[in-house]
Design a protein around this motif. Structure first.
Motif, PDB file in Angstrom:
ATOM      1  N   ARG A   3     -11.373  -6.330  -1.814  1.00 36.42           N
ATOM      2  CA  ARG A   3     -10.295  -6.839  -0.969  1.00 36.42           C
ATOM      3  C   ARG A   3      -9.224  -5.767  -0.756  1.00 36.42           C
ATOM      4  O   ARG A   3      -8.680  -5.624   0.335  1.00 36.42           O
ATOM      5  CB  ARG A   3      -9.682  -8.095  -1.598  1.00 36.42           C
ATOM      6  CG  ARG A   3      -8.959  -8.975  -0.604  1.00 36.42           C
ATOM      7  CD  ARG A   3      -8.247 -10.130  -1.269  1.00 36.42           C
ATOM      8  NE  ARG A   3      -9.125 -11.162  -1.796  1.00 36.42           N
ATOM      9  CZ  ARG A   3      -9.746 -12.072  -1.045  1.00 36.42           C
ATOM     10  NH1 ARG A   3      -9.624 -12.063   0.262  1.00 36.42           N
ATOM     11  NH2 ARG A   3     -10.504 -13.006  -1.600  1.00 36.42           N
ATOM     12  N   LYS A   4      -8.956  -5.005  -1.792  1.00 35.78           N
ATOM     13  CA  LYS A   4      -7.993  -3.909  -1.651  1.00 35.78           C
ATOM     14  C   LYS A   4      -8.497  -2.892  -0.624  1.00 35.78           C
ATOM     15  O   LYS A   4      -7.721  -2.404   0.204  1.00 35.78           O
ATOM     16  CB  LYS A   4      -7.792  -3.200  -2.994  1.00 35.78           C
ATOM     17  CG  LYS A   4      -6.899  -3.930  -3.982  1.00 35.78           C
ATOM     18  CD  LYS A   4      -6.798  -3.034  -5.213  1.00 35.78           C
ATOM     19  CE  LYS A   4      -5.646  -3.348  -6.108  1.00 35.78           C
ATOM     20  NZ  LYS A   4      -5.553  -2.377  -7.218  1.00 35.78           N
ATOM     21  N   ILE A   5      -9.777  -2.593  -0.684  1.00 36.73           N
ATOM     22  CA  ILE A   5     -10.344  -1.617   0.262  1.00 36.73           C
ATOM     23  C   ILE A   5     -10.238  -2.152   1.692  1.00 36.73           C
ATOM     24  O   ILE A   5      -9.858  -1.436   2.622  1.00 36.73           O
ATOM     25  CB  ILE A   5     -11.810  -1.295  -0.115  1.00 36.73           C
ATOM     26  CG1 ILE A   5     -11.846  -0.549  -1.452  1.00 36.73           C
ATOM     27  CG2 ILE A   5     -12.489  -0.464   0.976  1.00 36.73           C
ATOM     28  CD1 ILE A   5     -13.225  -0.428  -2.069  1.00 36.73           C
ATOM     29  N   ASP A   6     -10.546  -3.441   1.858  1.00 37.63           N
ATOM     30  CA  ASP A   6     -10.456  -4.045   3.194  1.00 37.63           C
ATOM     31  C   ASP A   6      -9.041  -3.895   3.772  1.00 37.63           C
ATOM     32  O   ASP A   6      -8.871  -3.599   4.948  1.00 37.63           O
ATOM     33  CB  ASP A   6     -10.797  -5.543   3.144  1.00 37.63           C
ATOM     34  CG  ASP A   6     -12.246  -5.781   2.742  1.00 37.63           C
ATOM     35  OD1 ASP A   6     -13.040  -4.802   2.795  1.00 37.63           O
ATOM     36  OD2 ASP A   6     -12.582  -6.919   2.375  1.00 37.63           O
ATOM     37  N   TYR A   7      -8.065  -4.116   2.927  1.00 31.50           N
ATOM     38  CA  TYR A   7      -6.704  -4.081   3.443  1.00 31.50           C
ATOM     39  C   TYR A   7      -6.183  -2.652   3.620  1.00 31.50           C
ATOM     40  O   TYR A   7      -5.210  -2.432   4.330  1.00 31.50           O
ATOM     41  CB  TYR A   7      -5.756  -4.948   2.599  1.00 31.50           C
ATOM     42  CG  TYR A   7      -5.888  -6.380   3.030  1.00 31.50           C
ATOM     43  CD1 TYR A   7      -5.295  -6.802   4.228  1.00 31.50           C
ATOM     44  CD2 TYR A   7      -6.668  -7.292   2.325  1.00 31.50           C
ATOM     45  CE1 TYR A   7      -5.449  -8.105   4.671  1.00 31.50           C
ATOM     46  CE2 TYR A   7      -6.829  -8.582   2.767  1.00 31.50           C
ATOM     47  CZ  TYR A   7      -6.227  -8.988   3.941  1.00 31.50           C
ATOM     48  OH  TYR A   7      -6.400 -10.271   4.398  1.00 31.50           O
ATOM     49  N   LEU A   8      -6.866  -1.698   3.029  1.00 28.07           N
ATOM     50  CA  LEU A   8      -6.479  -0.315   3.289  1.00 28.07           C
ATOM     51  C   LEU A   8      -6.759   0.034   4.757  1.00 28.07           C
ATOM     52  O   LEU A   8      -5.981   0.747   5.394  1.00 28.07           O
ATOM     53  CB  LEU A   8      -7.226   0.641   2.344  1.00 28.07           C
ATOM     54  CG  LEU A   8      -6.876   2.120   2.512  1.00 28.07           C
ATOM     55  CD1 LEU A   8      -5.383   2.360   2.251  1.00 28.07           C
ATOM     56  CD2 LEU A   8      -7.715   2.977   1.572  1.00 28.07           C
ATOM     57  N   SER A   9      -7.836  -0.496   5.313  1.00 28.75           N
ATOM     58  CA  SER A   9      -8.097  -0.192   6.721  1.00 28.75           C
ATOM     59  C   SER A   9      -7.094  -0.904   7.633  1.00 28.75           C
ATOM     60  O   SER A   9      -6.693  -0.366   8.665  1.00 28.75           O
ATOM     61  CB  SER A   9      -9.547  -0.514   7.097  1.00 28.75           C
ATOM     62  OG  SER A   9      -9.768  -1.887   6.964  1.00 28.75           O
ATOM     63  N   GLU A  10      -6.662  -2.092   7.228  1.00 28.42           N
ATOM     64  CA  GLU A  10      -5.599  -2.775   7.983  1.00 28.42           C
ATOM     65  C   GLU A  10      -4.300  -1.957   7.936  1.00 28.42           C
ATOM     66  O   GLU A  10      -3.566  -1.858   8.914  1.00 28.42           O
ATOM     67  CB  GLU A  10      -5.325  -4.169   7.414  1.00 28.42           C
ATOM     68  CG  GLU A  10      -6.469  -5.150   7.539  1.00 28.42           C
ATOM     69  CD  GLU A  10      -6.657  -5.634   8.971  1.00 28.42           C
ATOM     70  OE1 GLU A  10      -5.846  -5.265   9.848  1.00 28.42           O
ATOM     71  OE2 GLU A  10      -7.632  -6.385   9.199  1.00 28.42           O
ATOM     72  N   PHE A  11      -4.061  -1.407   6.769  1.00 32.83           N
ATOM     73  CA  PHE A  11      -2.873  -0.577   6.598  1.00 32.83           C
ATOM     74  C   PHE A  11      -2.909   0.598   7.574  1.00 32.83           C
ATOM     75  O   PHE A  11      -1.920   0.910   8.241  1.00 32.83           O
ATOM     76  CB  PHE A  11      -2.812  -0.067   5.141  1.00 32.83           C
ATOM     77  CG  PHE A  11      -1.908   1.115   4.934  1.00 32.83           C
ATOM     78  CD1 PHE A  11      -0.539   0.955   4.833  1.00 32.83           C
ATOM     79  CD2 PHE A  11      -2.436   2.394   4.836  1.00 32.83           C
ATOM     80  CE1 PHE A  11       0.291   2.052   4.644  1.00 32.83           C
ATOM     81  CE2 PHE A  11      -1.619   3.492   4.645  1.00 32.83           C
ATOM     82  CZ  PHE A  11      -0.256   3.317   4.554  1.00 32.83           C
ATOM     83  N   THR A  64       0.852  -1.177   0.000  1.00 30.88           N
ATOM     84  CA  THR A  64       0.000   0.000   0.000  1.00 30.88           C
ATOM     85  C   THR A  64       0.891   1.231   0.000  1.00 30.88           C
ATOM     86  O   THR A  64       1.872   1.288   0.739  1.00 30.88           O
ATOM     87  CB  THR A  64      -0.868   0.023   1.268  1.00 30.88           C
ATOM     88  OG1 THR A  64      -1.599  -1.194   1.318  1.00 30.88           O
ATOM     89  CG2 THR A  64      -1.833   1.201   1.246  1.00 30.88           C
ATOM     90  N   ILE A  65       0.549   2.182  -0.839  1.00 29.16           N
ATOM     91  CA  ILE A  65       1.287   3.449  -0.881  1.00 29.16           C
ATOM     92  C   ILE A  65       0.302   4.539  -0.504  1.00 29.16           C
ATOM     93  O   ILE A  65      -0.740   4.687  -1.141  1.00 29.16           O
ATOM     94  CB  ILE A  65       1.828   3.729  -2.290  1.00 29.16           C
ATOM     95  CG1 ILE A  65       2.646   2.532  -2.787  1.00 29.16           C
ATOM     96  CG2 ILE A  65       2.667   5.002  -2.299  1.00 29.16           C
ATOM     97  CD1 ILE A  65       3.109   2.659  -4.219  1.00 29.16           C
ATOM     98  N   ALA A  66       0.608   5.271   0.551  1.00 28.14           N
ATOM     99  CA  ALA A  66      -0.288   6.345   0.972  1.00 28.14           C
ATOM    100  C   ALA A  66       0.390   7.690   0.784  1.00 28.14           C
ATOM    101  O   ALA A  66       1.573   7.847   1.086  1.00 28.14           O
ATOM    102  CB  ALA A  66      -0.672   6.160   2.434  1.00 28.14           C
ATOM    103  N   VAL A  67      -0.372   8.649   0.282  1.00 28.33           N
ATOM    104  CA  VAL A  67       0.111  10.025   0.173  1.00 28.33           C
ATOM    105  C   VAL A  67      -0.412  10.783   1.388  1.00 28.33           C
ATOM    106  O   VAL A  67      -1.595  10.671   1.738  1.00 28.33           O
ATOM    107  CB  VAL A  67      -0.410  10.684  -1.122  1.00 28.33           C
ATOM    108  CG1 VAL A  67       0.042  12.146  -1.196  1.00 28.33           C
ATOM    109  CG2 VAL A  67       0.070   9.908  -2.340  1.00 28.33           C
ATOM    110  N   LEU A  68       0.473  11.532   2.048  1.00 27.59           N
ATOM    111  CA  LEU A  68       0.095  12.293   3.239  1.00 27.59           C
ATOM    112  C   LEU A  68       0.322  13.786   2.966  1.00 27.59           C
ATOM    113  O   LEU A  68       1.203  14.153   2.191  1.00 27.59           O
ATOM    114  CB  LEU A  68       0.951  11.880   4.440  1.00 27.59           C
ATOM    115  CG  LEU A  68       1.074  10.386   4.744  1.00 27.59           C
ATOM    116  CD1 LEU A  68       1.988  10.167   5.953  1.00 27.59           C
ATOM    117  CD2 LEU A  68      -0.292   9.778   4.997  1.00 27.59           C
ATOM    118  N   ASP A  69      -0.449  14.630   3.652  1.00 28.95           N
ATOM    119  CA  ASP A  69      -0.221  16.064   3.458  1.00 28.95           C
ATOM    120  C   ASP A  69       0.896  16.596   4.354  1.00 28.95           C
ATOM    121  O   ASP A  69       1.165  17.799   4.392  1.00 28.95           O
ATOM    122  CB  ASP A  69      -1.522  16.861   3.618  1.00 28.95           C
ATOM    123  CG  ASP A  69      -2.055  16.849   5.037  1.00 28.95           C
ATOM    124  OD1 ASP A  69      -1.346  16.348   5.940  1.00 28.95           O
ATOM    125  OD2 ASP A  69      -3.178  17.333   5.263  1.00 28.95           O
TER     126      ASP A  69
END
Lengths: 85, 460
Positions: free
Chosen positions: B367-375, B286-291
């Motif tokens: 499934r991708k959405i589910d694992y975003l919350s785990e992330f 998962t790659i997250a962009v933060l402000d």
């Protein structure tokens, strides 16, 4: 081709093969490997550059002839004779 | 068209091999099935932002003036300079296990000191292990398999220290599950702990663009979106390479970076590959962009390797994702990166490729959405509470890897069995890259160079 010119060619090739090697004070009668940080990959490259630039072939068993600048000059002299000065 | 050498794949190893061969006057063509260069280390743009795939860190980093290690060797071989890669060193990274963490930097002495502090009884034994690794011959082309876990037990007595040392090493390069060949361990140990991590400010695209430019300037030809359909074989040799549209290319030698299993499938006469030689290790990232930059939220490590139990399990999980361990990478936590416009956080977990491959489109998206919350849960635990700074995210899975690289099972480290001399059952077909066995970006480049030298340039 004169000995000094051949030595300069070798030093110039070393400066391309190993640009971080210090070549200003290389002794002509000491093994290049003992005074410069050159490994077997670099030596293959010296041979390859000679072939690329002057179309001369050096068989594997004759690589030791390139050990010092002096031996390079002696060994390459006849091979480079055909190259215009 | 007729070439001296055809190279399959415009990733790190293919490009490096191509540069060597083109520089010395060979007629070389690299075939790349994707529209982007880089293979397993690539990059893309999404909604105006640049993302990397693969690269967390360039391992094997050494500063100017250090000689004899892979990075300076390959720069010489490619006739390129340090500036071409713009490598900026990390400050530090961490290995976090329950109740204890170890910090390492690009100076092995820091890790030695931290081991001595956290595991005082192991201090001398760890030092001996470091000496053993340093003196181990890791350039041999043929060697017998030696279990890393068994070898480490001879040196170290504290089981958790063994697990902690293995965690980053396996994550950054083991194609084998549970254990690894000690030779492979030595190569990665040196690249991580003795040498170290760095990153180009623009990410992996900096390196790839420099390689492509160099290859073209040497006269090499690159054909993008050109997939190999078949290698035609006669008398134990590849006679021609069939690509799409009925076109056939001929050449004297083929170097393939596609992987062993994948390359054998191209061959008309390809041998059946035993199941245990097919790679299984794959990842979800998962790659997250933060402000904000993670360091502004108090997270300063470039890479964190975490494991939430005392033993570390490195294997394809039964479940879609193994949440017990993972890797967190913060690209802005390298020197000279603090002016990045936005924060980036990447988290990588071991994944079950079969599950991700089998999903229908809708189930896959869900499934991708589910694992975003785990992330987000894990990031709170190992990084910082960044929920209010979260901008957008993207995710890649084994399915993404397989689609873009052709790697069976999305196995990024390829086959557990490496073929260090690059040889195959055909006399003029050689492997380079992941399945040859030098890993990491620098390793992959060196792999291409080594195979090109050994089987083409030195053969004349």
């Amino acid at each position: 081709m004169g000995d000094q010119r051949i030595k300069n060619i070798i030093l110039e090739i070393i400066s391309v093969v190993a640009p971080d090697a210090e070549i200003t004070d290389v002794k002509a009668d000491v093994r290049l490997r003992d005074q410069l940080d050159l490994d077997s990959m670099d030596f293959l490259d010296i041979v390859m550059e000679l072939r690329k630039r002057y179309k001369i072939e050096i068989p594997k068993e004759e690589y030791p002839e390139l050990a010092t600048l002096d031996s390079c000059a002696a060994y390459l002299g006849p091979k480079l004779a055909a190259v215009p000065a | 068209m007729d070439y001296d050498v055809i190279i399959i794949g415009a990733g790190m190893s293919g490009l490096a091999a191509g540069i060597r061969l083109a520089y010395f006057g060979k007629r070389v063509c690299i075939l790349e099935k994707h529209y982007a260069f880089g293979g397993l280390n690539s990059y893309y743009r999404l909604d105006g932002r640049d993302f990397d795939v693969g690269l967390h860190a360039v391992t094997n980093f050494v500063g100017p003036g250090v000689r004899g290690t892979p990075l300076p060797k390959l720069l010489r071989q490619l006739r390129m300079s340090r500036n071409d890669f713009d490598l900026q060193p990390q400050v530090f990274s961490e290995i976090r296990f329950p109740g204890v963490s170890l910090r390492f930097t690009n100076d092995l002495n820091d890790l030695i000191a931290d081991v001595a502090e956290k595991f005082p009884a192991e201090a001398d034994r760890f030092r001996k292990l470091c000496e053993h690794v340093r003196d181990f011959d890791d350039v041999v082309l043929l060697s017998d398999y030696q279990s890393t876990r068994e070898t480490l037990k001879e040196f170290l007595h504290e089981p958790m220290l063994i697990e902690m040392l293995l965690c980053p090493i396996m994550y950054y390069g083991s194609a084998e599950e549970h254990d690894m060949d000690f030779l492979q361990f030595v190569i990665i140990f040196k690249s991580l702990y003795c040498e170290g991590f760095a990153r180009p400010r623009d990410g992996v695209r900096k390196i790839i663009k420099a390689l492509v430019k160099k290859f073209r300037s040497c006269g090499g030809e690159l054909r993008m979106q050109t997939a190999v359909e078949r290698l035609d074989v006669a008398d134990d040799r590849v006679t021609s390479v069939a690509i799409g549209g009925g076109e056939t290319l001929t050449c004297s030698t083929v170097l393939s970076s596609a992987g062993y299993v994948e390359t054998m499938r191209f061959c008309e006469d390809g041998p059946t590959v035993p199941a245990d030689e097919v790679g299984r290790v794959s990842f979800v990232e998962t790659i997250a962009v933060l402000d904000k930059l993670p360091q502004q939220l108090g997270h300063e490590a470039a890479i964190v390797f975490f494991n939430d139990c005392e033993t570390f399990t490195y294997a394809m999980p039964e479940v879609p994702v193994d949440l017990r361990s993972g890797v967190v990478c913060c690209p802005s936590n390298y020197e000279g990166h603090d002016d990045m416009p936005e924060g980036l956080l990447r988290m990588t977990w071991l994944a079950n490729s079969g599950v991700w491959m089998a999903d229908g489109e809708e189930a896959y998206r869900q499934r991708k959405i589910d694992y975003l919350s785990e992330f987000k849960t894990q990031a709170r635990r190992y990084v910082a509470d960044f929920d209010e700074h979260f901008v957008v995210s993207d995710m890649f899975t084994p399915r993404t890897i397989q689609r873009f690289t052709g790697r069976v099972n999305g196995a990024v480290y390829g086959s557990p069995r490496k073929r260090r001399d690059g040889r195959t059952h055909l006399k003029n077909l050689f492997l380079c890259g992941t399945d040859q066995g030098y890993l990491g970006i620098i390793g992959a480049l060196l792999s291409g160079i080594t195979i090109a030298n050994m089987h083409v340039l030195a053969e004349e």
